[in-house]
Write a protein that holds these residues in place. Structure first.
Motif, mmCIF file in Angstrom:
data_model
loop_
_atom_site.group_PDB
_atom_site.id
_atom_site.type_symbol
_atom_site.label_atom_id
_atom_site.label_comp_id
_atom_site.label_asym_id
_atom_site.label_seq_id
_atom_site.Cartn_x
_atom_site.Cartn_y
_atom_site.Cartn_z
ATOM 1 N N GLN A 168 0.833 -1.204 0.000
ATOM 2 C CA GLN A 168 0.000 0.000 0.000
ATOM 3 C C GLN A 168 0.867 1.253 0.000
ATOM 4 O OE1 GLN A 168 -2.736 0.206 3.265
ATOM 5 N NE2 GLN A 168 -3.641 2.136 2.619
ATOM 6 N N THR B 130 2.269 1.778 -3.452
ATOM 7 C CA THR B 130 1.261 2.309 -4.371
ATOM 8 C C THR B 130 1.040 3.804 -4.140
ATOM 9 O OG1 THR B 130 0.132 0.172 -4.477
ATOM 10 C CG2 THR B 130 -1.132 2.117 -5.134
ATOM 11 N N GLU B 131 0.970 4.203 -2.873
ATOM 12 C CA GLU B 131 0.782 5.619 -2.557
ATOM 13 C C GLU B 131 1.965 6.454 -3.040
ATOM 14 O OE1 GLU B 131 0.156 5.669 1.614
ATOM 15 O OE2 GLU B 131 -1.921 4.962 1.507
ATOM 16 N N GLU C 209 3.901 5.771 -5.563
ATOM 17 C CA GLU C 209 3.810 5.845 -7.020
ATOM 18 C C GLU C 209 2.770 6.878 -7.445
ATOM 19 O OE1 GLU C 209 4.714 5.230 -10.884
ATOM 20 O OE2 GLU C 209 5.754 4.399 -9.150
ATOM 21 N N ASN C 210 1.646 6.923 -6.743
ATOM 22 C CA ASN C 210 0.616 7.919 -7.049
ATOM 23 C C ASN C 210 1.131 9.334 -6.827
ATOM 24 O OD1 ASN C 210 -1.218 5.921 -7.702
ATOM 25 N ND2 ASN C 210 -2.154 5.864 -5.675
ATOM 26 N N GLU C 211 1.902 9.536 -5.762
ATOM 27 C CA GLU C 211 2.464 10.859 -5.486
ATOM 28 C C GLU C 211 3.434 11.277 -6.575
ATOM 29 O OE1 GLU C 211 1.698 13.094 -3.224
ATOM 30 O OE2 GLU C 211 0.074 11.774 -2.588
ATOM 31 N N ARG C 212 4.237 10.317 -7.067
ATOM 32 C CA ARG C 212 5.167 10.630 -8.151
ATOM 33 C C ARG C 212 4.410 11.014 -9.410
ATOM 34 N NH1 ARG C 212 8.270 6.349 -5.867
ATOM 35 N NH2 ARG C 212 7.284 4.826 -7.250
ATOM 36 N N THR C 213 3.301 10.312 -9.681
ATOM 37 C CA THR C 213 2.491 10.630 -10.856
ATOM 38 C C THR C 213 1.890 12.025 -10.738
ATOM 39 O OG1 THR C 213 1.948 8.286 -11.161
ATOM 40 C CG2 THR C 213 0.528 9.906 -12.252
ATOM 41 N N LYS C 214 1.355 12.359 -9.556
ATOM 42 C CA LYS C 214 0.782 13.688 -9.344
ATOM 43 C C LYS C 214 1.838 14.769 -9.524
ATOM 44 C CE LYS C 214 -2.843 12.219 -6.108
ATOM 45 N NZ LYS C 214 -3.341 12.314 -4.707
#
Length: 252
Positions: free
Chosen positions: A138, A141-142, A144-149
């Motif tokens: 988890q 995943t979080e 990775e989401n922060e890097r995408t944002k």
């Protein structure tokens, strides 16, 4: 059992769990490396070269991370989380890189000697391992989401920057257009006088300024407003006819 013994057991149990989680995640990453290798083999030449370059860069990063584990001073200062991360990386790459395989073996030996734990069979409680593994996944995943944002935000900022720069250029052009004085205006004649200052003799400059003042029309406008040849001829005929009538009247 003393309080110190209880703390030691808790730390030992946490480390066993951490090492097992690291091994599980490392195995997952190893399967990803295997998939990447299959993609490289199946891709066309240019795409295969790009994938291989990315794979090599990832392997180089893994080597750099594992290199310190060969030193005793690293082990003297290493925290459990540092050891778990190294074990995870070594597990992920040992099948694809001899340096990672060597590091994996050295990590196994050091953990056994220093902590009495077999990294291949930690004896950790499976429920604890499963729960810790879920938390780790988890968190990944979080992240990775922060890097995408962050990547999207950087892209949006670049687009806004381009738009603002374009708007600034348009504003400057419009302001420049507003600051061009009309041809037949005191402002333009003042600019002309300042530009001629110190150029040529004073009499010639004054003559140029006087002619400019009396002209009152730009050269371009004068050309546009110049009468046509036909109109000039017509005006000349009308002028001649008037003179003939005038002479006739005088004669009578």
């Amino acid at each position: 059992m003393s309080e110190a013994d209880g703390m030691d057991e808790a730390v030992d149990g946490a480390m066993r769990t951490g090492l097992m989680v690291a091994a599980r995640i490392g195995e997952q990453l190893s399967r990803m490396r295997e998939e990447e290798q299959r993609n490289i083999a199946a891709a066309e030449e240019q795409r295969a070269r790009q994938l291989q370059e990315r794979f090599d860069a990832q392997r180089a990063a893994a080597r750099a991370q594992l290199a310190p584990t060969a030193r005793d001073d690293w082990w003297d200062k290493a925290t459990p989380s540092m050891i778990e991360q190294a074990h995870q990386t070594a597990t992920a790459w040992k099948a694809y890189d001899p340096e990672a395989a060597q590091a994996a073996e050295h990590i196994r030996e050091q953990v056994q000697a220093r902590y009495g734990i077999d990294v291949n069979n930690t004896g950790a409680d499976e429920a604890s391992v499963s729960a810790a593994l879920t938390r780790a996944q988890q968190a990944r995943t979080e992240a990775e989401n922060e890097r995408t944002k962050a990547s999207v935000a950087r892209t949006d900022e670049a687009v806004v920057g381009v738009a603002v720069a374009g708007a600034n250029r348009q504003d400057k052009a419009a302001q420049k257009a507003q600051d061009e004085p009309a041809y037949d205006s005191p402002e333009r004649r003042q600019q002309l006088a300042e530009s001629l200052e110190g150029k040529g003799d004073r009499e010639a400059v004054n003559s140029r300024l006087l002619a400019d003042k009396h002209q009152g029309t730009s050269p371009t406008a004068a050309v546009v407003q110049k009468p046509s040849l036909a109109n000039t001829s017509k005006m000349a005929k009308q002028g001649g006819k008037g003179k003939m009538l005038e002479r006739g009247g005088l004669e009578r």
